[in-house]
Structure formats: C-alpha cells, structure tokens
Scaffold this motif. Structure first.
Motif, short mmCIF file in Angstrom:
data_model
loop_
_atom_site.label_atom_id
_atom_site.label_comp_id
_atom_site.label_asym_id
_atom_site.label_seq_id
_atom_site.Cartn_x
_atom_site.Cartn_y
_atom_site.Cartn_z
N GLU A 1 41.89 -27.60 -22.68
CA GLU A 1 42.16 -27.67 -24.13
C GLU A 1 43.03 -26.52 -24.63
O GLU A 1 43.96 -26.74 -25.40
CB GLU A 1 40.83 -27.69 -24.88
CG GLU A 1 40.96 -27.83 -26.38
CD GLU A 1 41.42 -29.21 -26.81
OE1 GLU A 1 42.19 -29.30 -27.78
OE2 GLU A 1 41.01 -30.20 -26.19
N ALA A 2 42.76 -25.31 -24.21
CA ALA A 2 43.50 -24.13 -24.70
C ALA A 2 44.96 -24.14 -24.26
O ALA A 2 45.78 -23.43 -24.84
CB ALA A 2 42.82 -22.85 -24.23
N GLU A 3 45.31 -24.94 -23.25
CA GLU A 3 46.66 -24.94 -22.71
C GLU A 3 47.43 -26.23 -22.97
O GLU A 3 48.62 -26.33 -22.62
CB GLU A 3 46.61 -24.70 -21.19
CG GLU A 3 45.96 -23.40 -20.82
CD GLU A 3 45.76 -23.28 -19.33
OE1 GLU A 3 46.45 -23.97 -18.56
OE2 GLU A 3 44.89 -22.49 -18.92
N ARG A 4 46.81 -27.22 -23.57
CA ARG A 4 47.44 -28.54 -23.71
C ARG A 4 48.74 -28.52 -24.49
O ARG A 4 49.63 -29.31 -24.20
CB ARG A 4 46.47 -29.50 -24.39
CG ARG A 4 45.78 -30.30 -23.34
CD ARG A 4 44.80 -31.27 -23.86
NE ARG A 4 43.67 -31.14 -22.96
CZ ARG A 4 42.46 -31.48 -23.24
NH1 ARG A 4 42.17 -31.99 -24.39
NH2 ARG A 4 41.52 -31.31 -22.36
N ASP B 1 44.00 -29.05 -9.65
CA ASP B 1 42.55 -28.84 -9.73
C ASP B 1 42.14 -28.29 -11.09
O ASP B 1 40.98 -28.39 -11.49
CB ASP B 1 42.09 -27.87 -8.64
CG ASP B 1 42.19 -28.48 -7.26
OD1 ASP B 1 42.22 -29.72 -7.14
OD2 ASP B 1 42.24 -27.70 -6.28
N ARG B 2 43.07 -27.70 -11.81
CA ARG B 2 42.77 -27.13 -13.13
C ARG B 2 42.70 -28.21 -14.22
O ARG B 2 42.22 -27.95 -15.31
CB ARG B 2 43.84 -26.10 -13.50
CG ARG B 2 43.81 -24.89 -12.58
CD ARG B 2 44.84 -23.84 -12.95
NE ARG B 2 44.73 -23.46 -14.33
CZ ARG B 2 45.65 -23.76 -15.27
NH1 ARG B 2 46.73 -24.39 -14.97
NH2 ARG B 2 45.47 -23.38 -16.52
N MET B 3 43.20 -29.39 -13.94
CA MET B 3 43.19 -30.45 -14.95
C MET B 3 41.77 -30.98 -15.15
O MET B 3 40.97 -30.98 -14.22
CB MET B 3 44.13 -31.58 -14.56
CG MET B 3 45.58 -31.12 -14.49
SD MET B 3 46.70 -32.46 -14.12
CE MET B 3 47.23 -32.85 -15.78
N VAL B 4 41.49 -31.40 -16.37
CA VAL B 4 40.17 -31.93 -16.71
C VAL B 4 40.29 -33.40 -17.08
O VAL B 4 41.34 -33.85 -17.56
CB VAL B 4 39.54 -31.13 -17.88
CG1 VAL B 4 39.26 -29.71 -17.47
CG2 VAL B 4 40.41 -31.17 -19.11
N GLU B 5 39.24 -34.15 -16.83
CA GLU B 5 39.25 -35.57 -17.15
C GLU B 5 39.08 -35.76 -18.65
O GLU B 5 38.21 -35.15 -19.27
CB GLU B 5 38.15 -36.30 -16.38
CG GLU B 5 38.30 -37.79 -16.44
CD GLU B 5 37.45 -38.49 -15.39
OE1 GLU B 5 37.54 -39.72 -15.32
OE2 GLU B 5 36.69 -37.83 -14.65
N GLY C 1 42.88 -40.43 -18.75
CA GLY C 1 43.39 -39.77 -17.56
C GLY C 1 42.96 -38.33 -17.42
O GLY C 1 41.81 -37.98 -17.63
N TYR C 2 43.94 -37.48 -17.10
CA TYR C 2 43.70 -36.05 -16.89
C TYR C 2 44.67 -35.24 -17.73
O TYR C 2 45.80 -35.65 -17.97
CB TYR C 2 43.88 -35.68 -15.41
CG TYR C 2 42.85 -36.33 -14.53
CD1 TYR C 2 41.66 -35.68 -14.23
CD2 TYR C 2 43.06 -37.60 -14.01
CE1 TYR C 2 40.70 -36.27 -13.44
CE2 TYR C 2 42.10 -38.20 -13.21
CZ TYR C 2 40.92 -37.54 -12.92
OH TYR C 2 39.98 -38.14 -12.14
N ALA C 3 44.22 -34.06 -18.16
CA ALA C 3 45.04 -33.19 -19.00
C ALA C 3 44.75 -31.74 -18.64
O ALA C 3 43.78 -31.43 -17.96
CB ALA C 3 44.74 -33.42 -20.48
#
Length: 82
Positions: free
Chosen positions: A65-68, A52-56, A60-62
């Motif tokens: 930004e601060a954790e990528r 649920d924390r992933m962003v579109e 796809g999904y990632a």
C-alpha cells in the motif's frame, strides 16, 4: 486446468531475456516513428505475482500500500499513425 487425463504440471523457466527501456525511450521512439499518442495509462495490479514483495489484492497482485503510487505495475499506450 487439470483433468484425470491431464494432471497439473509445474513448468519452471530456466532462462529469461529482458530488454529494459525507459519510459522516455519508448514514448520517444513512438513519436519519432510519426505516431500520435491517443492514450496512456498506468496499471496498479498484475494478474501474477511478479515479486515476492507484492501482495494479493482484488483483481491480482500489487505493490504494498505505501508504495502503490510510487511505481506502476504496467503501462498501456495506444498510438496511431495519421
């Protein structure tokens, strides 16, 4: 895909099985088996939303930004036995 003859159906898994292995365990097993590593890569996106924390994002999904750059979504390993 849906058609008039085949309506959309939602399938929810009731049970999952996971076997987590550390990256060092995976790479070590390949090397002990006599394989030569040809390629290793870390993927930053998934085609599905794993958490649920992933962003579109494009493709796809990632992770946010601060954790990528802290944790990849996937690993790709290519190895060959000589």
């Amino acid at each position: 895909m849906t058609t008039p003859l085949m309506p959309a159906t939602v399938v929810s898994p009731t049970r999952t099985y996971e076997w987590p292995h550390s990256l060092s365990e995976i790479l070590g097993a390949l090397l002990r088996a006599g394989l030569r590593l040809l390629h290793f890569d870390e993927g930053r996106t998934l085609p599905w939303q794993f958490s649920d924390r992933m962003v579109e994002v494009a493709g796809g999904y990632a992770w946010p930004e601060a954790e990528r750059d802290l944790m990849p979504c996937t690993y790709t390993i290519i190895a060959r036995r000589d």
